[in-house]
Design a protein around this motif. Structure first.
Motif, PDB file in Angstrom:
ATOM      1  N   VAL A  12       0.850  -1.187   0.000  1.00  0.00           N
ATOM      2  CA  VAL A  12       0.000   0.000   0.000  1.00  0.00           C
ATOM      3  C   VAL A  12       0.880   1.230   0.000  1.00  0.00           C
ATOM      4  O   VAL A  12       1.808   1.352   0.800  1.00  0.00           O
ATOM      5  N   VAL A  13       0.615   2.158  -0.933  1.00  0.00           N
ATOM      6  CA  VAL A  13       1.442   3.348  -1.111  1.00  0.00           C
ATOM      7  C   VAL A  13       0.712   4.559  -0.536  1.00  0.00           C
ATOM      8  O   VAL A  13      -0.484   4.747  -0.786  1.00  0.00           O
ATOM      9  N   ASN A  14       1.434   5.387   0.239  1.00  0.00           N
ATOM     10  CA  ASN A  14       0.843   6.594   0.835  1.00  0.00           C
ATOM     11  C   ASN A  14      -0.474   6.263   1.518  1.00  0.00           C
ATOM     12  O   ASN A  14      -1.501   6.904   1.284  1.00  0.00           O
ATOM     13  N   ASN A  15      -0.457   5.249   2.349  1.00  0.00           N
ATOM     14  CA  ASN A  15      -1.679   4.748   2.955  1.00  0.00           C
ATOM     15  C   ASN A  15      -2.103   5.585   4.150  1.00  0.00           C
ATOM     16  O   ASN A  15      -1.339   5.814   5.056  1.00  0.00           O
TER      17      ASN A  15
ATOM     18  N   PHE B 146      -4.924   4.577   5.758  1.00  0.00           N
ATOM     19  CA  PHE B 146      -5.732   3.625   6.508  1.00  0.00           C
ATOM     20  C   PHE B 146      -4.829   2.640   7.244  1.00  0.00           C
ATOM     21  O   PHE B 146      -3.746   2.321   6.777  1.00  0.00           O
ATOM     22  N   PRO B 147      -5.292   2.126   8.395  1.00  0.00           N
ATOM     23  CA  PRO B 147      -4.520   1.082   9.075  1.00  0.00           C
ATOM     24  C   PRO B 147      -4.355  -0.136   8.178  1.00  0.00           C
ATOM     25  O   PRO B 147      -5.298  -0.525   7.478  1.00  0.00           O
ATOM     26  N   LEU B 148      -3.160  -0.714   8.207  1.00  0.00           N
ATOM     27  CA  LEU B 148      -2.893  -1.875   7.348  1.00  0.00           C
ATOM     28  C   LEU B 148      -3.823  -3.035   7.702  1.00  0.00           C
ATOM     29  O   LEU B 148      -4.173  -3.833   6.830  1.00  0.00           O
TER      30      LEU B 148
ATOM     31  N   GLN C 297     -10.145  -6.092   4.264  1.00  0.00           N
ATOM     32  CA  GLN C 297     -10.847  -5.914   2.988  1.00  0.00           C
ATOM     33  C   GLN C 297     -10.383  -6.951   1.963  1.00  0.00           C
ATOM     34  O   GLN C 297     -11.189  -7.495   1.203  1.00  0.00           O
ATOM     35  N   LEU C 298      -9.074  -7.216   1.963  1.00  0.00           N
ATOM     36  CA  LEU C 298      -8.547  -8.222   1.035  1.00  0.00           C
ATOM     37  C   LEU C 298      -9.019  -9.619   1.410  1.00  0.00           C
ATOM     38  O   LEU C 298      -9.309 -10.445   0.544  1.00  0.00           O
TER      39      LEU C 298
END
Length: 505
Positions: free
Chosen positions: A172-175, A177-179, A185-186
């Motif tokens: 995730v780039v420039n996220n 949201f919490p990982l 979601q994935l």
């Protein structure tokens, strides 16, 4: 579900008991065992209240058949007879309650409380077990990536039942949201329909894909689905398919190494073994023929291009420098550092030469380190060119010196052609006579004399390279060899052949 052959019993139980207060809902009723089995298949109740004495199929027979396919459903049995045999058989099928008709509400309610509590405990147990199973699978995969837990990995492989696999890595780039939210979601997408298993692999999210499923091999479709589900900027890399689960470690490393080099690829695609870099550099010369990159040379070239006001040349020089660095396997970090030095040096030199643009240069210099924030190589080129183009706008490209430098550059690049002052005056939009005067005042030479001398200097180099006289004449723009002879003798005092003899040692 209420199953009783007496309508009054069914209606009484359905209406008298406040089911919702105890966490239940009556989803249906049946007047015999046959009807109850048919409705069970579509309604799938958690609790059945069953009469023991019914026509066509007794309550015990009904319970026996449902228990063959469902071990979790709960039963409360009703009977108008207090025979021990019924109670004994009911106990055999794990019935939670045994009540005599007519049913007393106060006797039924404690069973409902008990069953509800049991459902809650079972649900919590299932949730905890599922979480533990998931964490265990994730632990096995994470350990396998370091070469450990291979026996457990094989057991997991048999449990999954997949014949081919792929590894997908997402960064995730420039996220913002919490990982953990992105991971959830994935999981909602990939673990539904058995498409894959999602696991953490800091700083990335990994997905073990079921390559038996066709959509997992359609990279364009998969990219769009991931994008739709996580709704944030990301980079992704996928391995080739593999059949041996033991090869997980190798394919994970390949995909990981590829995503580390995402800087050199365009956005909007999942990187794979078929992906081509955004800038392709052909090794057209050997390593021995390439000298070490000299920042000073690049800076000098860019300053000259800035002085003559040629943005296309500026862009070409920047691109050539980038291609050289790629050819020499410069990593992303070093490429960015080199461009920061190049642009900074150009700006400082121009600020020294043009005293009236200090404010502009300072403003642009403050943004040079934005080069570090460019996530893609093409974005870096665009950013660098925009800085230099902004600088170019501030330089007086209409001054006499700049105009003559443009002419000199055109001569240097086109000496071998039929170049004329008249042609240049049209290109530069100036009067021919006025342009000739400017050129003479600046260089001390008439245009044609300057052109001749450039050609002769080129000819001298070619002669010493071993080319024949007529070949040299053609390459520097003289169609007549005799005319070339006379020009050469005029400026050098000797013939081309004599010059070669004198300087060949």
């Amino acid at each position: 579900m209420i199953v009783d052959d007496e309508p009054t019993t069914r209606q009484g139980l359905e209406t008298i008991i406040p089911w919702e207060d105890f966490g239940f809902e009556v989803v249906g009723t049946a007047e015999n065992g046959i009807e109850a089995i048919e409705k069970y298949q579509s309604l799938t109740p958690n609790l059945m209240i069953v009469d023991m004495k019914m026509p066509r199929m007794s309550g015990i027979e009904l319970i026996e058949k449902i228990r063959e396919v469902d071990s979790s459903i709960q039963f409360i049995v009703l009977s108008g007879h207090a025979e021990f045999e019924y109670a004994r058989k009911a106990i055999k099928y794990n019935v939670r309650g045994y009540l005599l008709k007519p049913v007393d509400e106060d006797e039924l309610i404690p069973f409902l409380h008990e069953i509800k509590l049991g459902f809650k405990e079972e649900l919590e147990f299932s949730r905890v077990k599922a979480k533990m199973d998931e964490e265990n699978k994730e632990r096995i995969i994470q350990a396998a990536l370091t070469g450990e837990c291979m026996v457990e990995l094989k057991e997991l492989y048999h449990h999954l039942g997949w014949s081919t696999f792929r590894i997908l890595i997402i960064e995730v780039v420039n996220n913002g949201f919490p990982l953990s939210d992105i991971k959830k979601q994935l999981k909602d997408y990939f673990e539904k329909d058995n498409k894959g298993f999602v696991f953490s692999s800091s700083p990335h999210i990994g997905i073990l894909l079921n390559a038996d499923i066709g959509v997992n091999n359609n990279l364009i479709y998969m990219y769009k689905e991931v994008q739709k589900n996580i709704q944030t900027k990301f980079a992704a890399s996928i391995s080739q398919s593999f059949k041996q689960i033991e090869d997980l470690t190798t394919h994970f490393k390949i995909a990981s190494d590829r995503i580390k080099n995402q800087f050199f690829y365009d956005d909007g695609k999942i990187l794979s073994s078929d992906s081509l870099p955004a800038i392709s550099v052909e090794a057209c010369v050997s390593q021995d023929d390439i000298t070490q990159l000299q920042l000073s040379e690049i800076v000098d070239q860019l300053i000259f291009a800035m002085e003559i006001g040629d943005l296309k040349v500026i862009e070409r020089i920047c691109m050539d420098a980038g291609k050289y660095m790629i050819y020499k396997d410069f990593p992303e970090r070093l490429i960015k550092e080199e461009y920061i030095q190049i642009v900074t040096s150009v700006l400082k030199k121009l600020m020294y030469d043009h005293k009236d643009i200090h404010v502009t240069v300072s403003n642009i210099l403050s943004r040079v380190y934005g080069i570090e924030n460019q996530s893609k190589l093409n974005d870096l080129f665009t950013y660098v060119n925009s800085l230099l183009a902004e600088m170019l706008e501030q330089i007086d490209s209409n001054g006499t010196d700049i105009l003559v430098k443009k002419m000199m550059n055109l001569i240097e690049q086109n000496y071998h052609k039929n170049i004329k002052l008249e042609t240049l005056s049209k290109v530069l939009n100036y009067n021919k006579a006025y342009l000739g005067k400017l050129f003479k005042d600046y260089t001390g030479e008439y245009f044609n004399t300057y052109l001749d001398k450039v050609r002769i200097e080129k000819a001298k180099k070619l002669l010493l390279q071993g080319l024949k006289v007529y070949e040299v004449a053609e390459q520097i723009g003289f169609s007549n060899v005799d005319y070339f002879h006379s020009k050469f003798r005029k400026y050098e005092g000797v013939s081309p052949s004599s010059y070669r003899k004198e300087h060949s040692d």
